[in-house]
Design an enzyme around this catalytic site. Structure first.
Site, PDB file in Angstrom:
ATOM      1  N   GLN A 482       0.851  -1.195   0.000  1.00  0.00           N
ATOM      2  CA  GLN A 482       0.000   0.000   0.000  1.00  0.00           C
ATOM      3  C   GLN A 482       0.884   1.241   0.000  1.00  0.00           C
ATOM      4  O   GLN A 482       1.649   1.468   0.934  1.00  0.00           O
ATOM      5  CB  GLN A 482      -0.892  -0.019   1.244  1.00  0.00           C
ATOM      6  CG  GLN A 482      -1.842   1.158   1.356  1.00  0.00           C
ATOM      7  CD  GLN A 482      -2.778   0.997   2.530  1.00  0.00           C
ATOM      8  OE1 GLN A 482      -3.751   0.258   2.467  1.00  0.00           O
ATOM      9  NE2 GLN A 482      -2.483   1.666   3.626  1.00  0.00           N
ATOM     10  N   SER A 485       1.747   6.682   2.393  1.00  0.00           N
ATOM     11  CA  SER A 485       2.539   7.649   3.150  1.00  0.00           C
ATOM     12  C   SER A 485       3.668   8.254   2.319  1.00  0.00           C
ATOM     13  O   SER A 485       4.273   7.583   1.480  1.00  0.00           O
ATOM     14  CB  SER A 485       3.134   6.986   4.394  1.00  0.00           C
ATOM     15  OG  SER A 485       2.123   6.600   5.294  1.00  0.00           O
ATOM     16  N   GLU A 600     -11.385  -3.247   6.585  1.00  0.00           N
ATOM     17  CA  GLU A 600     -11.376  -4.142   7.734  1.00  0.00           C
ATOM     18  C   GLU A 600     -12.750  -4.264   8.375  1.00  0.00           C
ATOM     19  O   GLU A 600     -13.016  -5.205   9.117  1.00  0.00           O
ATOM     20  CB  GLU A 600     -10.355  -3.677   8.764  1.00  0.00           C
ATOM     21  CG  GLU A 600     -10.637  -2.318   9.350  1.00  0.00           C
ATOM     22  CD  GLU A 600      -9.561  -1.914  10.337  1.00  0.00           C
ATOM     23  OE1 GLU A 600      -9.412  -2.618  11.352  1.00  0.00           O
ATOM     24  OE2 GLU A 600      -8.869  -0.917  10.090  1.00  0.00           O
ATOM     25  N   GLU A 720      -0.276   8.749  18.911  1.00  0.00           N
ATOM     26  CA  GLU A 720      -0.804  10.107  19.010  1.00  0.00           C
ATOM     27  C   GLU A 720      -1.945  10.337  18.027  1.00  0.00           C
ATOM     28  O   GLU A 720      -2.954  10.978  18.355  1.00  0.00           O
ATOM     29  CB  GLU A 720       0.317  11.126  18.774  1.00  0.00           C
ATOM     30  CG  GLU A 720       1.322  11.236  19.909  1.00  0.00           C
ATOM     31  CD  GLU A 720       2.214  10.008  20.038  1.00  0.00           C
ATOM     32  OE1 GLU A 720       2.687   9.730  21.153  1.00  0.00           O
ATOM     33  OE2 GLU A 720       2.425   9.313  19.016  1.00  0.00           O
TER      34      GLU A 720
END
Length: 736
Positions: A482, A485, A600, A720
């Site tokens: 995938q 990013s 998912e 985070e």
């Protein structure tokens, strides 16, 4: 998520909450603290009894409501959340213990009718002796501090006769009994010490001591879960409304993260408390797992949750007028009554050495035709094998061969997908299939990263794309990655800058992707690129199916701190992608990205042991710990409790899905909780081995695992980012 799961249980919880509101439970506590501490029943006790709350779990034949211990858990969790004063907890627990005994019909009828009760449990038996003379048995001794002792009319007492524990039903007004009320921290409950001076008792009750103790402790944990839930909800509402520096403090990231962590604590507490009640019906080892885990997860965190709630409120939470200190006091009381967490860590660690907590999914009755059909396929598959190692590993779940081909051709590799690639399996069918895989001893096939990437291709691909790509992916012959990013667009996918420029017959790619898992092993990649730089952030994006071996595609593995190289930089230098390899239409990239990330949701997995115990258990069994064995066992208990709570949360979510509900916030919470646990479990293993932690990763597995932690806690979104998601999307805190 509350302890209640079903619609009926939710209605029961609403009834308890409404009752507490109607009688202003917290205000009543403030006005009548002295009377409540002396054991006087609250004025609304008759109405509470009339509502059936003291006998919700008792048979209808003796005046109860005919409910279960699960129903009692709903009542007590909600009474904890509402801070209902009075002896409801000790009374209902006394009834639950007596219900396991022999002929106690009359006592149970009295409890259902509102007679308060209390349990003098096994932890107090050291101070009690039984003297038998002729036909008379006499009880002599002194208890420790007992919840509800000052208000109780009936005592269920564990007494020590030699080395044997015996249980007795004792009337408060029996000759020789003295109760001394104690000044408790909880302003709405009574505590007392019970003294027995040659109290004549009838024949002993037929009770399992371990189960009685587990039952008593489990419901302490249940009420603590309700207290923690109030702390989370109250803190969340406060940070939404409290304004500082011109905006709600809930918009500040530090506050958001603290509030999100408090929600995680609450969700894990509810799951663990629910599992404790579920575990009461199990065999002794599993019962210990469930109850000890609940103690550590709920009672061990209740005071912390109250303090966190106070911290988010600031000074106002420290005042007498605010309700917070009432919950804080109850949290201290419940935790204290359960005993030191270190003892429970040791108890759970001993149980965990024998194996993990089991989380078998309770499958409802269903038509056997589906099970028979997949079982027949797996019967044939069991006669075949997968002799060819995969590029991503050498184990049966990813290897290729005749078995994998049969399973792929039968739609059992990606079962939720439409035929012919899947079998359109819903949640129940997927669990039945998983059960059949386990029964046949066959590893459920995996496409690795492709497990989430390939379904979007199968769902949105053209017939030509599917003809070329579907079969090899499902058979495990081609590996997918995938490509989302980028160096300046990690979690913020929409800010990506890799450019796709239209040319004759296709597109030219120019730019870089990073942190692409297994790109160096992949044959194909799902890539998101910017095709219209003038459009807004979420527009002008297009999804491409990229041949990872094409000219202009360069993959550079990133060597991690552990020495492994599972992630990669991928450079595109004028790489060509033909028009027929655009997924969907140009400009639909963001919508397809969201659909990819949501794939998912189609899948539902069984609840498995998260695996953190195995490493620590191995250290203990091999004697590799540097400190004392008890210290090592306590570490195993502590980590086991947290892993089991996450598994219990996942099991509850699975049950909800089976009941037809959409996927809930527990998924986001479980991901964040798992990330925190990965870090803490790795550190715990490293700490256990002492000086061996100074050895290199090639000889010390815990060192290698510690260095590999980023794989688990950064991949798929940093902690985070997960906390941001919980704060804004689950809790509804304001964005900046």
């Amino acid at each position: 998520m509350p302890v209640a799961l079903t619609a009926d249980q939710a209605a029961l919880a609403e009834t308890v909450a409404g009752f507490a509101d109607r009688y202003a439970a917290r205000e009543y506590t403030r006005k009548h603290t002295d009377r409540l501490k002396q054991g006087n029943l609250p004025e609304f006790w008759p109405e509470l009894v009339a509502l059936g709350l003291t006998g919700v779990h008792l048979p209808e034949t003796i005046g109860g409501q005919g409910g279960t211990l699960d129903d009692l858990a709903v009542v007590l969790a909600e009474s904890g959340r509402a801070l209902l004063p009075g002896p409801l907890l000790p009374t209902t627990v006394a009834g639950a213990v007596l219900a396991d005994a022999g002929d106690t019909t009359e006592a149970l009828r009295r409890i259902a009718e509102g007679a308060p009760g209390a349990v003098v449990g096994p932890e107090h038996r050291v101070g009690c002796t039984v003297e038998t003379g002729g036909d008379t048995t006499r009880l002599t001794g002194e208890s420790g501090v007992i919840l509800g002792a000052a208000s109780a009319e009936l005592f269920v007492v564990a007494a020590l006769a030699g080395a044997e524990t015996r249980w007795y039903l004792v009337e408060r007004n029996a000759a020789g009994i003295e109760v001394e009320a104690k000044d408790g921290a909880d302003l709405g409950r009574d505590l007392g010490v019970v003294r027995f001076r040659e109290v004549a008792v009838a024949a002993p009750l037929e009770l399992d001591t371990d189960r009685a103790e587990a039952l008593t402790t489990a419901f302490l944990a249940v009420e603590a879960a309700g207290v923690i839930r109030w702390c989370s909800e109250t803190a969340t509402e406060y940070v939404k409304s409290r304004v500082q520096f011109g905006r709600p403090i809930g918009a500040f990231q530090a506050v958001q993260h603290r509030t999100a962590r408090l929600l995680i604590t609450s969700e894990l507490a509810a799951a663990a408390a629910w599992d404790a009640v579920r575990g009461l019906g199990g065999e002794p080892g599993q019962r210990t797992h469930a109850v000890a885990g609940a103690v550590l997860t709920t009672l061990g965190n209740a005071v912390h949750a109250a303090v966190e709630c106070l911290g988010l409120h600031g000074a106002i939470g420290f005042t007498w007028e605010h309700d917070l200190h009432l919950y804080w006091r109850r949290a201290m009381t419940l935790a204290g009554l359960a005993g030191p967490v270190e003892s429970w860590e040791l108890r759970l660690g001993d149980a965990a050495l024998q194996g993990p907590r089991t989380f078998a999914v309770p499958l409802p009755e269903a038509d056997s035709a589906f099970r028979d059909r997949v079982s027949e396929i797996l019967d044939r598959a069991a006669q075949l094998d997968n002799p060819n190692p995969s590029k991503v590993g050498d184990h049966d779940a990813v290897n290729t061969g005749a078995r994998r081909t049969l399973l792929a051709d039968s739609g059992l590799v990606s079962p939720p997908m439409a035929k012919p690639f899947g079998i359109e399996a819903g949640p129940l069918e997927q669990l039945i299939l998983q059960d059949e895989y386990d029964r046949h001893g066959i590893a459920q096939p995996s496409m690795g990263i492709g497990q989430w990437v390939v379904p979007i291709v199968l769902h949105r691909g053209t017939p030509e794309q599917l003809a070329r790509l579907a079969g090899p992916a499902l058979r495990g012959e081609e590996i997918w990655c995938q490509l989302f990013s980028e160096p300046e667009a990690g979690s913020d996918i929409a800010s990506l800058s890799l450019r796709a420029t239209r040319v004759d017959g296709g597109w030219r790619l120019q730019g870089q992707k990073i942190w692409t898992t297994l790109a160096h092993r992949a044959d194909w990649g799902l890539l998101l690129a910017r095709t219209d730089p003038e459009a807004g952030r979420h527009r002008g994006l297009t999804m491409f199916l990229v041949d990872m071996h094409a000219e202009g595609v360069e993959v550079r593995p990133i060597v991690q701190a552990s020495g492994d190289a599972e992630f990669n930089e991928v450079f595109f230098d004028d790489a060509f992608v033909p028009d027929e390899m655009v997924l969907g239409e140009p400009g639909q990239g963001w919508a397809l990205t969201l659909e990819t990330l949501a794939q998912e949701r189609l899948f539902i997995g069984g609840v498995r042991d998260p695996g953190h115990n195995e490493r620590i258990r191995g250290i203990i069994e091999r004697g590799e710990y540097a400190g004392t064995r008890d210290d090592a066992v306590r570490t195993l208990g502590r980590i086991s409790a947290r892993g089991a709570a996450i598994s219990a949360m996942n099991l509850r979510e699975t049950i909800r899905r089976l009941d037809g509900h959409a996927i809930g916030p527990a998924t986001s919470v479980a991901k964040a909780a798992a990330s925190i646990l990965h870090i803490d479990a790795a550190a715990a293993a490293l700490n256990l081995i002492g000086p061996a932690a100074a050895l290199g990763e090639t000889v010390s597995e815990p060192v290698h695992h510690e260095l590999d932690i980023p794989t688990w806690v950064i991949g798929g979104g940093t902690l985070e980012i997960q906390l941001n998601t919980i704060a804004t999307l689950v809790l509804g805190l304001p964005r900046k």
